[in-house]
Enzyme design. Structure first.
Site, mmCIF file in Angstrom:
data_model
loop_
_atom_site.group_PDB
_atom_site.id
_atom_site.type_symbol
_atom_site.label_atom_id
_atom_site.label_comp_id
_atom_site.label_asym_id
_atom_site.label_seq_id
_atom_site.Cartn_x
_atom_site.Cartn_y
_atom_site.Cartn_z
ATOM 1 N N GLU A 250 0.891 -1.171 0.000
ATOM 2 C CA GLU A 250 0.000 0.000 0.000
ATOM 3 C C GLU A 250 0.920 1.210 0.000
ATOM 4 O O GLU A 250 1.396 1.633 1.046
ATOM 5 C CB GLU A 250 -0.900 -0.057 1.246
ATOM 6 C CG GLU A 250 -2.234 0.622 1.050
ATOM 7 C CD GLU A 250 -2.152 2.123 1.202
ATOM 8 O OE1 GLU A 250 -1.972 2.813 0.172
ATOM 9 O OE2 GLU A 250 -2.258 2.606 2.330
ATOM 10 N N CYS A 284 -2.489 9.054 2.115
ATOM 11 C CA CYS A 284 -2.061 8.514 0.809
ATOM 12 C C CYS A 284 -3.105 8.785 -0.270
ATOM 13 O O CYS A 284 -2.766 8.904 -1.442
ATOM 14 C CB CYS A 284 -1.743 7.029 0.924
ATOM 15 S SG CYS A 284 -3.083 6.051 1.584
HETATM 16 P P1 NAD Z 1 9.537 6.940 4.695
HETATM 17 O O1 NAD Z 1 9.278 6.230 3.433
HETATM 18 O O2 NAD Z 1 10.939 7.099 5.164
HETATM 19 O O3 NAD Z 1 8.753 6.200 5.887
HETATM 20 C C1 NAD Z 1 7.421 5.751 5.796
HETATM 21 C C2 NAD Z 1 7.253 4.591 6.794
HETATM 22 O O4 NAD Z 1 7.990 3.460 6.368
HETATM 23 C C3 NAD Z 1 7.768 4.934 8.192
HETATM 24 O O5 NAD Z 1 6.810 4.573 9.144
HETATM 25 C C4 NAD Z 1 9.037 4.115 8.360
HETATM 26 O O6 NAD Z 1 9.194 3.627 9.682
HETATM 27 C C5 NAD Z 1 8.836 2.968 7.398
HETATM 28 N N1 NAD Z 1 10.109 2.558 6.809
HETATM 29 C C6 NAD Z 1 11.038 3.359 6.252
HETATM 30 N N2 NAD Z 1 12.079 2.628 5.809
HETATM 31 C C7 NAD Z 1 11.810 1.343 6.114
HETATM 32 C C8 NAD Z 1 12.501 0.115 5.915
HETATM 33 N N3 NAD Z 1 13.688 0.057 5.292
HETATM 34 N N4 NAD Z 1 11.939 -1.026 6.373
HETATM 35 C C9 NAD Z 1 10.735 -1.001 6.986
HETATM 36 N N5 NAD Z 1 10.024 0.128 7.188
HETATM 37 C C10 NAD Z 1 10.552 1.287 6.755
HETATM 38 O O7 NAD Z 1 8.891 8.373 4.551
HETATM 39 P P2 NAD Z 1 8.526 9.522 5.571
HETATM 40 O O8 NAD Z 1 9.459 10.673 5.376
HETATM 41 O O9 NAD Z 1 8.320 9.017 6.952
HETATM 42 O O10 NAD Z 1 7.111 9.919 5.001
HETATM 43 C C11 NAD Z 1 6.979 10.599 3.790
HETATM 44 C C12 NAD Z 1 6.630 9.712 2.627
HETATM 45 O O11 NAD Z 1 6.032 8.508 3.087
HETATM 46 C C13 NAD Z 1 5.596 10.372 1.747
HETATM 47 O O12 NAD Z 1 6.195 10.888 0.593
HETATM 48 C C14 NAD Z 1 4.580 9.277 1.441
HETATM 49 O O13 NAD Z 1 4.737 8.792 0.139
HETATM 50 C C15 NAD Z 1 4.946 8.128 2.307
HETATM 51 N N6 NAD Z 1 3.869 7.668 3.166
HETATM 52 C C16 NAD Z 1 2.853 6.978 2.593
HETATM 53 C C17 NAD Z 1 1.836 6.515 3.378
HETATM 54 C C18 NAD Z 1 0.704 5.742 2.806
HETATM 55 O O14 NAD Z 1 -0.302 5.619 3.466
HETATM 56 N N7 NAD Z 1 0.789 5.176 1.616
HETATM 57 C C19 NAD Z 1 1.823 6.787 4.728
HETATM 58 C C20 NAD Z 1 2.872 7.516 5.296
HETATM 59 C C21 NAD Z 1 3.917 7.939 4.495
#
Ligand code: NAD
Length: 477
Positions: A250, A284
């Site tokens: 997702e 999202c």
């Molecule tokens: P990010 O991608 O760094 O983190 C998003 C989430 O993924 C965090 O909770 C983090 O703990 C987890 N994560 C990150 N790297 C991981 C890894 N290697 N293994 C497992 N989990 C991992 O981004 P961010 O700066 O926290 O948020 C911004 C971006 O995240 C936005 O541009 C958006 O696209 C995305 N986002 C999407 C949703 C969604 O519902 N689809 C929700 C939150 C954030």
């Protein structure tokens, strides 16, 4: 008000903290201040959780669907009972207004109840062949699940991972966001108090990349479920592909909103402004690219900006706040850079556009940007913040081409009274979810998920539990 979450790792039925484990400081986004220390799992903790998940799976798959359903219903009742407490914790770690947080917690309870119903609705098929011969299609739980979810819906995201796994007869190890651990921990306490064995659902926190590598390299893990950004999703898929496990992805979106001149303009504006700034745009499926028919373009832009300027921003704990801070210190920097880039490319900033210096929190004003060129960064990268980007279009064909321009395909919206056009958009818009003349797309019984780079394998609906089941054909004579 104090942050009342009792943080810990939940492994094999035990709450763990201290003992020399590293910690992560959980910040209050409305003030920027640290409010609790979260323990992070060691490699030994993860190995213990994986071993427990294997045992938990073997026992849980043998539990009757009716018992699984009863457990989920009991958990839902506890979530409802504790909703005010969980909502306050969610607000204090994620920032959203507490009324929004309460709505999210109640939606999580409804999701648990729906999955309780699904637990007893897993059907196979019998194919009749020559007399005495049959083929049967059977479904079995896929096995232990490794799940990772984001901070933006700290209660609902957690339930969306645990509920279908538990309903299907799987075990699950969940890593919620380290930035919003309290809602996850309090929901896990509801599962525990409802009687779920401690090796069926477990919670760990850590350094995300280290932790996910460890879990996905283990032969115990049979499914990966992730909610978060596209780049992290692609990275996790690569790690998981070594052992060819099932996946639910997702990922992010960049939702187009197509507004035609036969819509009820005032009503459309009221709905869209509220929906745009829900959770400060960190959703999202947030409406992001507003493509408005040129005949009503200027009216739409002015109406959007007027309504936006009236929005009250402040701490989510203040009942008067309509929009809280952004969730973490990275978000205002990202949003400010996108606004700067849009200004430099000639766009008109009609409302907001600046950070808001308030109590040290991560605030950014709700922002409306018109005439933004397609080349602007915000029109291509998911902003994930309070930016409304508006452009005019001429024909329905132009609108569809623009809606499908990006590699994302999560959510899309359209506003038109024409049934013929509604049908055309339902056929041609490349999105996993399309909302027409309204904005709701989260229903427990409807699939929630994307296409293209926004992911695959829907959550919710019967599709959510099916994603946790394998398929086997048995042919008997
Ligand atoms: P990010 O991608 O760094 O983190 C998003 C989430 O993924 C965090 O909770 C983090 O703990 C987890 N994560 C990150 N790297 C991981 C890894 N290697 N293994 C497992 N989990 C991992 O981004 P961010 O700066 O926290 O948020 C911004 C971006 O995240 C936005 O541009 C958006 O696209 C995305 N986002 C999407 C949703 C969604 O519902 N689809 C929700 C939150 C954030």
């Amino acid at each position: 008000m104090t942050y009342s979450a009792k943080l810990g790792l939940y492994i094999d039925g035990e709450w763990l903290s201290g003992d020399g484990r590293d910690t992560h400081s959980v910040l209050n986004p409305a003030t920027g201040a640290g409010q609790a220390d979260l323990p992070l799992a060691t490699a030994a903790d993860l190995d213990r959780a994986l071993a427990a998940a294997q045992k938990g799976f073997e026992a849980w798959r043998a539990v009757t669907p009716e018992q699984r359903a009863a457990l989920l219903n009991k958990t839902a009742a506890l979530v409802r009972e504790r909703a005010d407490t969980i909502a306050r914790i969610a607000t204090m770690e994620e920032g959203k207004p507490v009324a929004e947080a309460k709505g999210e917690v109640m939606a999580a309870a409804a999701m648990l109840e729906f999955h309780a119903g699904e637990a007893v609705r897993v059907y196979g098929r019998v194919l009749m062949r020559a007399p005495g011969m049959r083929s049967m299609v059977l479904h079995h739980p896929v096995g232990p699940v490794a799940a990772f979810c984001a901070w933006n819906f700290p209660a609902l995201n957690v339930v969306r991972k645990i509920a279908p796994a538990v309903a299907a007869g799987c075990s699950i190890i969940l890593k919620p966001s380290e930035e919003t651990p309290g809602s996850a921990v309090e929901i896990m306490r509801c599962f525990q108090d409802a009687g779920l064995p401690g090796n069926v659902a477990q919670i760990v926190f850590g350094v995300p990349d280290v932790l996910s590598r460890h879990m996905l390299a283990s032969p115990v893990t049979r499914k990966l479920s992730f909610t978060g950004s596209v780049p992290v999703g692609k990275h996790l898929m690569k790690l998981a592909s070594d052992s060819v496990m099932r996946m639910t992805m997702e990922l992010g979106g960049h939702a187009p909103v197509l507004v035609f001149d036969d819509c009820d303009l005032e009503k459309t504006l009221d709905i869209l402004v509220t929906h745009k700034f829900r959770n400060a745009g960190q959703v999202c499926v947030a409406p992001t690219r507003f493509h408005v028919q040129e005949t009503i373009y200027e009216k739409f832009v002015q109406g959007f900006a007027e309504r936006t300027k009236k929005m009250q921003i402040g701490s989510g704990l203040d009942a008067a706040s309509q929009m809280g801070p952004l969730a973490n210190p990275r978000r205002p920097d990202t949003i400010a850079a996108l606004v700067e880039d849009a200004r430099a490319s000639g766009a008109r900033v009609l409302a907001g556009g600046e950070r808001e210096a308030k109590d040290g929190g991560f605030f950014f004003q709700p922002t409306v940007i018109a005439d933004i060129p397609l080349e602007a960064k915000a029109m291509n990268d998911e902003p994930f913040g309070p930016l409304a980007l508006i452009r005019p279009f001429g024909t329905v064909e132009d609108a569809i081409a623009e809606a499908n321009r990006l590699p994302f395909g999560l959510a899309a919206y359209c506003f038109t009274e024409s049934g013929r056009r509604q049908n055309l958009l339902a056929e041609t818009v490349e999105a996993g979810m399309l909302a027409i003349n309204q904005v709701r797309m989260t229903w427990p019984d409807a699939p929630f998920g994307g296409m293209k780079e926004s992911g695959f394998g829907s959550e919710d609906g019967p599709e959510g539990i099916m994603a946790h089941l394998t398929t086997k054909a048995v042919h008997i004579a």
